[in-house]
Design a protein around this motif. Structure first.
Motif, PDB file in Angstrom:
ATOM      1  N   PHE A 254       0.777  -1.318   0.016  1.00 17.09           N
ATOM      2  CA  PHE A 254      -0.117   0.199  -0.136  1.00 17.09           C
ATOM      3  C   PHE A 254       0.724   1.435  -0.145  1.00 17.09           C
ATOM      4  N   LYS A 255       1.840   1.332  -0.699  1.00 17.27           N
ATOM      5  CA  LYS A 255       2.872   2.297  -0.821  1.00 17.27           C
ATOM      6  C   LYS A 255       2.237   3.469  -0.977  1.00 17.27           C
ATOM      7  N   ASN A 256       2.244   4.720  -0.055  1.00 10.38           N
ATOM      8  CA  ASN A 256       1.828   5.952  -0.364  1.00 10.38           C
ATOM      9  C   ASN A 256       0.244   5.972  -0.304  1.00 10.38           C
ATOM     10  N   CYS A 257      -0.501   5.110   0.087  1.00  9.20           N
ATOM     11  CA  CYS A 257      -1.961   5.121   0.043  1.00  9.20           C
ATOM     12  C   CYS A 257      -2.447   4.838   1.569  1.00  9.20           C
ATOM     13  N   VAL A 258      -3.511   5.639   1.884  1.00  7.69           N
ATOM     14  CA  VAL A 258      -4.205   5.472   3.048  1.00  7.69           C
ATOM     15  C   VAL A 258      -5.571   5.611   2.768  1.00  7.69           C
ATOM     16  N   VAL A 259      -6.465   4.888   3.801  1.00 12.63           N
ATOM     17  CA  VAL A 259      -7.891   5.126   3.666  1.00 12.63           C
ATOM     18  C   VAL A 259      -8.387   5.598   4.823  1.00 12.63           C
ATOM     19  N   PHE A 260      -9.560   6.241   4.721  1.00 12.30           N
ATOM     20  CA  PHE A 260     -10.510   6.815   6.108  1.00 12.30           C
ATOM     21  C   PHE A 260     -11.542   5.980   5.844  1.00 12.30           C
ATOM     22  N   HIS A 261     -11.978   5.209   6.940  1.00  9.73           N
ATOM     23  CA  HIS A 261     -13.426   4.879   7.088  1.00  9.73           C
ATOM     24  C   HIS A 261     -14.150   5.106   8.560  1.00  9.73           C
ATOM     25  N   SER A 262     -15.617   5.004   8.532  1.00 11.58           N
ATOM     26  CA  SER A 262     -15.829   5.713   9.648  1.00 11.58           C
ATOM     27  C   SER A 262     -17.156   4.731   9.924  1.00 11.58           C
ATOM     28  N   LEU A 263     -17.678   4.691  11.263  1.00 12.64           N
ATOM     29  CA  LEU A 263     -19.144   4.022  11.479  1.00 12.64           C
ATOM     30  C   LEU A 263     -20.088   4.936  11.516  1.00 12.64           C
ATOM     31  N   SER A 264     -19.961   6.227  11.333  1.00 12.45           N
ATOM     32  CA  SER A 264     -20.895   7.298  11.079  1.00 12.45           C
ATOM     33  C   SER A 264     -22.271   6.954  10.196  1.00 12.45           C
ATOM     34  N   LYS A 265     -21.604   6.798   8.920  1.00 10.95           N
ATOM     35  CA  LYS A 265     -22.741   6.464   8.002  1.00 10.95           C
ATOM     36  C   LYS A 265     -23.090   4.902   7.843  1.00 10.95           C
ATOM     37  N   ARG A 266     -22.236   4.303   7.768  1.00 10.08           N
ATOM     38  CA  ARG A 266     -22.377   2.708   7.869  1.00 10.08           C
ATOM     39  C   ARG A 266     -23.221   2.248   8.977  1.00 10.08           C
ATOM     40  N   SER A 267     -23.112   2.449  10.177  1.00 10.45           N
ATOM     41  CA  SER A 267     -23.707   2.077  11.161  1.00 10.45           C
ATOM     42  C   SER A 267     -24.623   2.841  11.866  1.00 10.45           C
ATOM     43  N   ASN A 268     -24.867   4.229  11.185  1.00  6.99           N
ATOM     44  CA  ASN A 268     -25.692   5.355  11.950  1.00  6.99           C
ATOM     45  C   ASN A 268     -25.253   5.561  13.319  1.00  6.99           C
ATOM     46  N   LEU A 269     -24.024   5.806  13.406  1.00  6.10           N
ATOM     47  CA  LEU A 269     -23.491   6.070  14.878  1.00  6.10           C
ATOM     48  C   LEU A 269     -22.565   7.149  14.639  1.00  6.10           C
ATOM     49  N   PRO A 270     -23.040   8.436  14.273  1.00 11.17           N
ATOM     50  CA  PRO A 270     -22.107   9.722  14.204  1.00 11.17           C
ATOM     51  C   PRO A 270     -21.687  10.186  15.705  1.00 11.17           C
ATOM     52  N   GLY A 271     -22.264  10.033  16.493  1.00 12.18           N
ATOM     53  CA  GLY A 271     -21.771  10.575  17.771  1.00 12.18           C
ATOM     54  C   GLY A 271     -20.953   9.448  18.562  1.00 12.18           C
ATOM     55  N   LEU A 272     -20.551   8.144  18.024  1.00 11.72           N
ATOM     56  CA  LEU A 272     -19.815   7.451  18.579  1.00 11.72           C
ATOM     57  C   LEU A 272     -18.279   7.901  18.319  1.00 11.72           C
ATOM     58  N   ARG A 273     -18.018   8.685  17.395  1.00 17.22           N
ATOM     59  CA  ARG A 273     -16.804   8.947  16.663  1.00 17.22           C
ATOM     60  C   ARG A 273     -15.822   8.107  16.613  1.00 17.22           C
ATOM     61  N   SER A 274     -16.268   7.169  15.825  1.00 14.72           N
ATOM     62  CA  SER A 274     -15.396   5.990  15.620  1.00 14.72           C
ATOM     63  C   SER A 274     -15.076   5.794  14.191  1.00 14.72           C
ATOM     64  N   GLY A 275     -13.704   5.718  13.991  1.00 17.08           N
ATOM     65  CA  GLY A 275     -13.363   5.464  12.404  1.00 17.08           C
ATOM     66  C   GLY A 275     -11.855   4.854  12.740  1.00 17.08           C
ATOM     67  N   PHE A 276     -11.320   4.790  11.379  1.00 20.37           N
ATOM     68  CA  PHE A 276     -10.109   4.362  11.315  1.00 20.37           C
ATOM     69  C   PHE A 276      -9.133   4.579  10.107  1.00 20.37           C
ATOM     70  N   VAL A 277      -7.749   4.739  10.233  1.00 18.47           N
ATOM     71  CA  VAL A 277      -7.204   4.938   9.053  1.00 18.47           C
ATOM     72  C   VAL A 277      -6.200   3.806   8.810  1.00 18.47           C
ATOM     73  N   ALA A 278      -6.052   3.300   7.529  1.00 19.36           N
ATOM     74  CA  ALA A 278      -5.416   2.155   7.323  1.00 19.36           C
ATOM     75  C   ALA A 278      -4.809   2.312   5.868  1.00 19.36           C
ATOM     76  N   GLY A 279      -3.814   1.566   5.718  1.00 18.77           N
ATOM     77  CA  GLY A 279      -2.711   1.668   4.742  1.00 18.77           C
ATOM     78  C   GLY A 279      -1.018   1.413   4.882  1.00 18.77           C
ATOM     79  N   ASP A 280      -0.664   2.336   4.304  1.00 10.81           N
ATOM     80  CA  ASP A 280       1.092   2.458   4.424  1.00 10.81           C
ATOM     81  C   ASP A 280       1.538   2.364   5.805  1.00 10.81           C
ATOM     82  N   ALA A 281       2.146   1.357   6.140  1.00 10.01           N
ATOM     83  CA  ALA A 281       2.742   1.137   7.435  1.00 10.01           C
ATOM     84  C   ALA A 281       3.842   2.216   7.618  1.00 10.01           C
ATOM     85  N   THR A 282       4.641   2.571   6.870  1.00  8.26           N
ATOM     86  CA  THR A 282       5.587   3.823   7.214  1.00  8.26           C
ATOM     87  C   THR A 282       5.012   4.895   7.579  1.00  8.26           C
TER      88      THR A 282
END
Length: 420
Positions: A254-282
């Protein structure tokens, strides 16, 4: 105070408040909010139960990296959802307090001012209406779609970088033409923000689109940050994600590539403030260090609730079905009166303003408010004028977040307005 704060635009909803300040809503109607993309579907009860059962753990300091069980759950979800060979939960996943905060802080962490003196002369370019012309060789640039999620622009300005806007128009299927970006812009680009599915246009990146921006990243060395918060709100075909494209191309690091995901829209949990970043380990290793100093860590009860949310897909399927029902309803009832373009994913209509409102988005949203008590968002507030053109002008964003019943009522009112 940071002088770059003066270059920030008011948020779109602040502009709407100013526009409607002298207006009054239709007194004979109850309010229907279709302007803000805040999910109104019921959150999963089992997630709320998990949160309640672990409230006693609020007394514990959470680590910035999050608990391993959450990172592992996210890694497994990514592998299954995007057909990835392997995601390392220790190095390629980082939980965050919602993607808005993470997108902003990510830009602060990755922008590198190689030549401070050269940048001093060009820093004001970021605050202008047409910041396409920063000319210093070392002036850091952040490329983004236009219209866009305004946090991209604010993050760029406060990172002392120049935003470069790629127009998303009907001519390029509302995705932006990255081939049209000049070489000299790519040469000073450090970060490219991509939003797929796109907010507000609902367009999705294809494999060819992803391959193009990945090849450009290889050529010019910039990072791709893909905002994929709407990836689970699709109709027929699941959107291709950036990491999925990397795997398809054999780029498993995943060189130079990162993604942002969230539970806000997927699970109707905008107030949980829960997401993640994934991708390039460096990249994530350095970003983790930044976040450690920033002091952003998800509370443990939120992490445990997030685990059960990411492990369950049934509620996501039900969520999609509700949006599909509403889109079908709007298309059937208003498709002949409004230029409704069915999005490829997401929960927004990007509506061309009818000629009877002079094709003016401000006039149309005022009419919706004053005559139907419906809140929508003027498209020009989601975009910037570049070379004399604002790609959002003449469009209105309508978020289908209200219930099916409210949708029926909104449709009825809009029909009356259009037929008046």
């Amino acid at each position: 105070m940071n002088h770059n704060l003066t270059h920030l635009h008011p948020y779109p909803f602040a502009k709407m408040a100013t526009l409607l300040a002298s207006s009054s809503p239709a007194a004979n109607y109850s309010e229907i909010k279709l302007g803000i993309g805040e999910p109104k579907h019921a959150p999963p009860a089992f997630v709320l139960d998990e949160l309640k059962e672990n409230l006693d753990k609020i007394c514990l300091y959470p680590t910035t990296k999050g608990i391993f069980e959450l990172r592992q759950t996210i890694a497994h979800w990514l592998e299954k959802r995007f057909f990835l060979h392997h995601v390392d939960a220790n190095t390629e996943v980082l939980p965050v307090m919602g993607t808005r905060e993470a997108i902003f802080s990510f830009a602060q962490a990755v922008v590198d001012h190689k030549d401070t003196e050269a940048n001093k002369e060009n820093i004001t370019e970021a605050g202008t209406e047409n910041p396409q012309t920063g000319s210093a060789k070392h002036n850091p640039t952040i490329v983004m779609p236009n219209p866009f999620y305004q946090i991209y622009e604010g993050a760029a300005i406060l990172a002392q970088a120049t935003p470069y806007f790629v127009p998303c128009t009907r001519d390029n299927v509302f995705k932006g033409d990255y081939r049209a970006v000049p070489r000299e812009v790519w040469e000073r680009t450090q970060l490219l923000f991509v939003c797929s599915p796109n907010n507000p246009t609902g367009s999705m990146m294809t494999m060819d689109d992803w391959e193009l921006v990945i090849r450009l990243s290889d050529q010019y060395g910039f990072i791709i940050a893909s905002d994929e918060c709407y990836s689970e709100l699709y109709f027929d075909t699941a959107p291709i994600g950036l990491l999925q494209a990397c795997t398809t191309l054999g780029r498993n690091s995943f060189k130079n590539c990162v993604v942002f995901h969230s539970l806000s829209k997927r699970s109707n949990l905008p107030g949980l403030r829960s997401g993640f970043v994934a991708g390039d380990a460096t990249i994530l290793q350095s970003y983790l260090q930044y976040r450690t100093y920033q002091g952003c860590a998800m509370p443990i009860p939120h992490q445990l609730a997030s685990i059960v949310a990411w492990r369950d897909e049934k509620h996501v399927v039900q969520n999609r079905a509700l949006y599909q029902e509403k889109f079908a309803l709007w298309m059937a009832e208003l498709g002949g009166l409004l230029q409704l373009r069915m999005p490829e994913a997401g929960f927004y209509f990007w509506v061309k303003v009818p000629e009877q409102f002079d094709c003016d988005d401000e006039i149309f949203v005022k009419a919706l408010y004053e005559q139907a008590n419906i809140h929508a968002l003027a498209g020009r507030y989601l975009s910037r004028e570049v070379n004399g053109k604002n790609p959002g002008q003449g469009y209105v964003r309508i978020a289908l977040v209200a219930s099916v019943e409210e949708s029926r009522e909104a449709i009825s009112r809009i029909r009356k307005l259009l037929n008046a």
